[in-house]
Each structure stands twice: as structure tokens, then as C-alpha cells.
Write a protein that holds these residues in place. Structure first.
Motif, short mmCIF file in Angstrom:
data_model
loop_
_atom_site.label_atom_id
_atom_site.label_comp_id
_atom_site.label_asym_id
_atom_site.label_seq_id
_atom_site.Cartn_x
_atom_site.Cartn_y
_atom_site.Cartn_z
N GLY A 1 -23.59 22.89 -11.53
CA GLY A 1 -24.82 22.52 -12.22
C GLY A 1 -24.55 21.99 -13.62
N ARG A 2 -25.62 21.80 -14.32
CA ARG A 2 -25.54 21.22 -15.66
C ARG A 2 -25.82 22.29 -16.71
NH1 ARG A 2 -25.70 15.57 -15.38
NH2 ARG A 2 -26.07 14.79 -13.27
N GLY A 3 -24.90 23.21 -16.81
CA GLY A 3 -25.07 24.32 -17.72
C GLY A 3 -24.50 24.03 -19.09
N ALA A 4 -24.14 25.11 -19.78
CA ALA A 4 -23.67 25.01 -21.16
C ALA A 4 -22.38 24.20 -21.26
CB ALA A 4 -23.46 26.42 -21.72
N VAL A 5 -21.42 24.45 -20.38
CA VAL A 5 -20.15 23.72 -20.43
C VAL A 5 -20.38 22.23 -20.20
CG1 VAL A 5 -17.87 23.47 -19.36
CG2 VAL A 5 -18.87 25.75 -19.67
N PHE A 6 -21.26 21.93 -19.24
CA PHE A 6 -21.55 20.53 -18.95
C PHE A 6 -22.17 19.83 -20.18
CE2 PHE A 6 -24.41 17.19 -17.53
CZ PHE A 6 -23.59 16.44 -16.70
N ARG A 7 -23.04 20.56 -20.87
CA ARG A 7 -23.68 19.95 -22.03
C ARG A 7 -22.69 19.70 -23.17
NH1 ARG A 7 -27.78 23.55 -20.47
NH2 ARG A 7 -27.24 25.05 -22.11
N VAL A 8 -21.71 20.62 -23.35
CA VAL A 8 -20.68 20.39 -24.36
C VAL A 8 -19.86 19.14 -24.04
CG1 VAL A 8 -18.55 21.30 -25.37
CG2 VAL A 8 -20.51 22.80 -25.05
N LEU A 9 -19.48 19.01 -22.78
CA LEU A 9 -18.70 17.83 -22.37
C LEU A 9 -19.53 16.56 -22.53
CD1 LEU A 9 -16.97 19.31 -19.19
CD2 LEU A 9 -15.89 18.74 -21.36
N THR A 10 -20.78 16.60 -22.15
CA THR A 10 -21.64 15.42 -22.27
C THR A 10 -21.86 15.03 -23.72
OG1 THR A 10 -22.77 16.08 -20.23
CG2 THR A 10 -23.87 14.46 -21.62
N GLN A 11 -22.00 16.06 -24.57
CA GLN A 11 -22.20 15.80 -26.00
C GLN A 11 -21.02 15.00 -26.58
OE1 GLN A 11 -22.48 19.41 -28.30
NE2 GLN A 11 -21.99 18.36 -30.21
N LYS A 12 -19.79 15.39 -26.28
CA LYS A 12 -18.62 14.71 -26.82
C LYS A 12 -18.40 13.34 -26.18
CE LYS A 12 -17.95 17.61 -29.88
NZ LYS A 12 -18.25 17.21 -31.27
N SER A 13 -18.66 13.25 -24.89
CA SER A 13 -18.50 11.95 -24.25
C SER A 13 -19.51 10.94 -24.77
CB SER A 13 -18.64 12.10 -22.73
OG SER A 13 -19.94 12.57 -22.38
N ASP A 14 -20.71 11.41 -25.09
CA ASP A 14 -21.72 10.50 -25.67
C ASP A 14 -21.29 10.04 -27.07
OD1 ASP A 14 -23.23 10.73 -23.41
OD2 ASP A 14 -24.60 12.25 -24.23
N ASP B 1 -10.74 7.43 -37.68
CA ASP B 1 -10.13 8.58 -38.33
C ASP B 1 -11.18 9.64 -38.65
OD1 ASP B 1 -7.71 9.76 -39.77
OD2 ASP B 1 -9.16 9.66 -41.40
N ARG B 2 -12.31 9.23 -39.17
CA ARG B 2 -13.38 10.20 -39.47
C ARG B 2 -13.94 10.80 -38.19
NH1 ARG B 2 -14.80 6.16 -43.25
NH2 ARG B 2 -16.44 5.40 -41.83
N ALA B 3 -14.11 9.96 -37.16
CA ALA B 3 -14.64 10.48 -35.89
C ALA B 3 -13.68 11.49 -35.28
CB ALA B 3 -14.90 9.32 -34.94
N ALA B 4 -12.37 11.24 -35.40
CA ALA B 4 -11.39 12.18 -34.85
C ALA B 4 -11.45 13.50 -35.59
CB ALA B 4 -10.00 11.58 -34.93
N ARG B 5 -11.67 13.46 -36.90
CA ARG B 5 -11.77 14.71 -37.66
C ARG B 5 -13.02 15.49 -37.25
NH1 ARG B 5 -8.33 14.59 -42.16
NH2 ARG B 5 -7.40 12.53 -42.54
N ASP B 6 -14.10 14.77 -36.96
CA ASP B 6 -15.36 15.44 -36.61
C ASP B 6 -15.43 15.85 -35.15
OD1 ASP B 6 -16.10 15.01 -39.20
OD2 ASP B 6 -17.28 13.21 -38.77
N LEU B 7 -14.51 15.33 -34.33
CA LEU B 7 -14.62 15.56 -32.89
C LEU B 7 -14.54 17.04 -32.54
CD1 LEU B 7 -14.86 14.11 -30.17
CD2 LEU B 7 -12.36 14.08 -30.05
N ALA B 8 -13.61 17.75 -33.15
CA ALA B 8 -13.46 19.17 -32.83
C ALA B 8 -14.22 20.07 -33.79
CB ALA B 8 -11.98 19.54 -32.85
N GLN B 9 -14.56 19.54 -34.97
CA GLN B 9 -15.20 20.40 -35.97
C GLN B 9 -16.72 20.45 -35.83
OE1 GLN B 9 -13.82 18.93 -39.72
NE2 GLN B 9 -11.66 19.45 -39.33
N SER B 10 -17.30 19.40 -35.34
CA SER B 10 -18.77 19.36 -35.23
C SER B 10 -19.18 19.49 -33.76
CB SER B 10 -19.30 18.05 -35.81
OG SER B 10 -18.75 16.95 -35.11
#
Length: 418
Positions: free
Chosen positions: A178-191, A262-271
Motif C-alpha cells: 500500500g501507500r503508507g508512511a514509507v511510500f510517502r517518504v520515497l515519493t517525497q524525495k523522488s518528487d 550542491d544545495r539540493a544534495a545537502r538538503d536531500l537527507a536533512q530536510s
């Protein structure tokens, strides 16, 4: 005695030649001085911005002073240096000649070279500036394209998150389909990565347009370098095109997406916005939490990879900044002197050629002294001097005879008897 006679004959022959040469040496020296003054005038006119009567008078006065100085300087040396007998006096005059020659080069020769090759030297400066701008444009475009290549890294990272989201939708990661919490985290970063990828792709058209515009400006600048007409007018148009090209190069630098990645890479794991765990039981929530923790580690790794790639692009040495500086003909001749050696040689030769005449006359005078010094002074008399001496002797011999004849013919003085 025969050797002394030959030496005297040789000395007199050299003297006759020097007498004949001296009849037109001053005129020849004057022609050289005037010619140098004319080229000096042309060089001075190229330095003066104002084209009014005062500038004309100043150029004429300077060139006249140069001609006068050259004529007087070499006239002094032609007369004095050859007749010096001691080594000390000759060395001092040679030292004065070296100083004077340096002064002539400083006040005249470089202006003569500017008159001879000033326009060509300015064109050389324009051509070198075009080459520098072309190098800067191509370097900036190359760095910008390398930054565009980061879009591939961003796309691969986005695709990996999309693949993981599809696995999570089927329950392949947390075990909860289903589209639970893990799915939403992955979708958030892919977007987020998809938006960044679209932004990178959108830069391709402006980059291509800026590079094409820069090449068009370079073509116009090359045409101005070899176009007919006064080089001063072409330099003004060249300066305008250089300002436009500098703006294009700046635009290319600003279009680089390396700082953005470079800025996006820094924010990828922090935000990361962690969603609420929505499993029905504690075990499911624990599985979701464990999966999200693993995903955060994966995010950190992907972020480091992107950041390293962006840092490599940012670490590339940027293109050197090129600033076109207008240059006068005289300054251009000095700056590119090695490319105009014949013009410099001619400009210096017309001023320092009399130095050769000084050396020639000095050698001739030394030969005359060598031919005269060993001889008896009575052997050095010329025919004219001998004739004058004979006449003088005859006058001296006839003077006492006339006086005694006058004494014998004079009547006796009558005696008065008182």
C-alpha cells in the motif's frame, strides 16, 4: 723616408676625401633629422586625444625639438669625437654618445615605431583580445555543460527512489503493501529530485542560446579586427561588442546548475518530513520505522554522491575574466614589440645611423694622424704652403736690396755754413 712619404700621401688623400664628404654631411644629417621629426610628429598625433589647433601646435613643436636635438647632437659628435687624441677624452665622448642615443630612443624612436606600425599593433591587440574572449567563452560553456551532466546523476537517484516506492507499494520493503508512511517518504524525495531534474533540463535552451550569441559577437569582433578604416573607430565598436560578450560570459556562468545541485544534495537527507506511522499494529509500525531509518541512510549516501559530483564541478577552475582595455598606438607597439621587430629596427636606425658616420670619421682621422706623426714637419708642407713660403722668402730678400739702393741714390744733404 719613403715610408714617411707614403704615409703623408695617404693622409693627404684621406683629408681630401673627408673635405669632399664634409660638404654634404651636414645636409644629409639634416635630412635624417627632419625625417625622424616627421615620423615623431605622426606618433605624437596618435597620442593626443584632442584634434584642435593646440594639439597640432604641440605635435609640431615636439617634432621640431626632436629634429633639432638629433641634428645638434650628432653634429657635435661628428666634429669633436674624431679629433680626440687621448683615450680618456674618447671614452668620455663615447659615454656621452651612449647617453644621448638612449635619450633619442626614448623621445623619438618609439614614436617613430608607433607611426610605422601603430595601427598594426592595435589590430594585434584586438586579435589577442578576441582570442582571450573566445577562450573564456568556451571555458565557461564547457563548465556549464559539465554542470548540466549532473542531471544524469539526479535522474538516476530519482529513478532509484521511484523503484523503491513501487516496491513499497507492493509490500517489498516494509512488508506492508500500500501507500503508507514509507511510500510517502520515497515519493517525497523522488518528487524533489524530479523537480530538480526538470530545472536542469530547462537550462539547456538558455545555455545554447547564450553560447550561440557569444559566438556571433566573436564573429563581429573578428571582422572589426581586419576591417578597413581607421583603427580608432573600429576600437570603439570593438569595445561595445566586448561589453556585450562579457555579459554573455557572465550569463553562462550563472546558468551553471552545479551550486543548485550542491544545495539540493545537502538538503536531500536533512530536510525529510517524516510521516505518521499508519500501520494497524505495533509490529507494523516497528517495520515502518526500521524501513524509514534504512531509507534515511540510503538518502544520506545518495546525497553524498550528488554532493561529491557537484563539488567536482564547482572545483573546476573557472575561465579567467577578460577585460578589454583600449590601447594607444604607441603603447601597442611597446606591448607587442617582438611582433614588429622590423619597424622598431627602422625607427631606431633612422635616429642612430649618424653613429656609424661618427665611427667612420673617427677611423679616418686616426689614419690621418698615423700618416702624419712619424714624418718630419718639413715634409708635411703642401704645394700651396711651399709657394707661400717661396714668395715670403723672395719678399724678405728683396726688401734689404731695395733699402740699400734707396740709400745710394739719395742726394747728400747740403751743409750749412755759418
Amino acid at each position: 723616408m719613403n715610408q714617411d712619404t707614403n704615409g703623408l700621401r695617404h693622409a693627404r688623400e684621406v683629408e681630401d676625401h673627408l673635405t669632399w664628404l664634409d660638404s654634404f654631411t651636414s645636409a644629409a644629417l639634416g635630412v635624417l633629422a627632419v625625417a625622424s621629426g616627421i615620423y615623431t610628429y605622426l606618433g605624437v598625433r596618435g597620442l593626443l586625444d584632442d584634434g584642435g589647433a593646440l594639439s597640432l601646435f604641440a605635435a609640431v613643436a615636439y617634432s621640431a625639438a626632436v629634429s633639432t636635438g638629433i641634428f645638434v647632437f650628432w653634429s657635435y659628435l661628428l666634429r669633436l669625437l674624431p679629433v680626440m687624441r687621448t683615450a680618456a677624452t674618447r671614452l668620455w665622448l663615447l659615454f656621452a654618445m651612449v647617453i644621448g642615443s638612449g635619450a633619442i630612443i626614448a623621445m623619438s624612436s618609439w614614436l617613430n615605431a608607433a607611426a610605422l606600425a601603430g595601427s598594426a599593433a592595435v589590430e594585434q591587440h584586438l586579435a589577442k583580445t578576441v582570442q582571450d574572449y573566445q577562450t573564456s567563452l568556451e571555458r565557461s560553456h564547457e563548465i556549464t555543460l559539465q554542470a548540466q551532466a549532473l542531471g544524469l546523476d539526479v535522474g538516476r537517484t530519482r529513478q532509484s527512489f521511484e523503484d523503491l516506492s513501487e516496491q513499497e507499494a507492493g509490500g517489498g520493503l516494509s512488508g506492508l503493501a500500500g501507500r503508507g508512511a514509507v511510500f510517502r517518504v520515497l515519493t517525497q524525495k523522488s518528487d524533489e529530485l524530479a523537480a530538480l531534474e526538470q530545472l536542469i533540463l530547462a537550462q539547456e535552451v538558455p545555455i545554447a542560446a547564450a553560447f550561440a550569441e557569444g559566438n556571433a559577437i566573436l564573429s563581429r569582433m573578428r571582422a572589426l579586427t581586419v576591417a578597413p578604416g581607421a583603427v580608432e573607430d573600429r576600437s570603439v565598436q570593438f569595445s561595445e561588442e566586448a561589453v556585450r560578450l562579457a555579459g554573455v560570459i557572465t550569463t553562462l556562468r550563472q546558468l551553471s546548475v552545479a551550486p543548485l545541485v550542491d544545495r539540493a544534495a545537502r538538503d536531500l537527507a536533512q530536510s525529510v518530513v517524516l510521516p505518521r506511522l499508519d500501520a494497524d499494529n505495533v509490529g507494523g509500525q516497528a517495520a515502518q520505522q526500521a524501513t524509514i531509518t534504512s531509507l534515511l541512510e540510503v538518502l544520506a549516501q545518495r546525497a553524498d554522491t550528488l554532493q561529491v559530483a557537484a563539488s567536482d564541478v564547482l572545483a573546476i577552475e573557472p575561465a579567467s575574466e577578460v577585460i578589454y582595455t583600449p590601447i594607444s598606438t604607441a603603447d601597442a607597439v611597446i606591448l607587442y614589440a617582438r611582433n614588429f621587430a622590423p619597424s622598431w629596427a627602422g625607427a631606431i636606425a633612422i635616429d642612430l645611423l649618424p653613429a656609424v658616420l661618427v665611427m667612420i670619421v673617427a677611423v679616418a682621422q686616426a689614419a690621418i694622424r698615423t700618416g702624419r706623426e712619424p714624418a718630419d714637419p718639413k715634409d708635411t708642407l703642401t704645394v700651396a704652403e711651399l709657394q707661400a713660403a717661396v714668395i715670403a722668402i723672395r719678399d724678405m730678400q728683396s726688401a734689404p736690396s731695395a733699402q740699400s739702393h734707396e740709400t745710394t741714390e739719395r742726394p747728400p744733404t747740403p751743409r750749412v755754413v755759418e
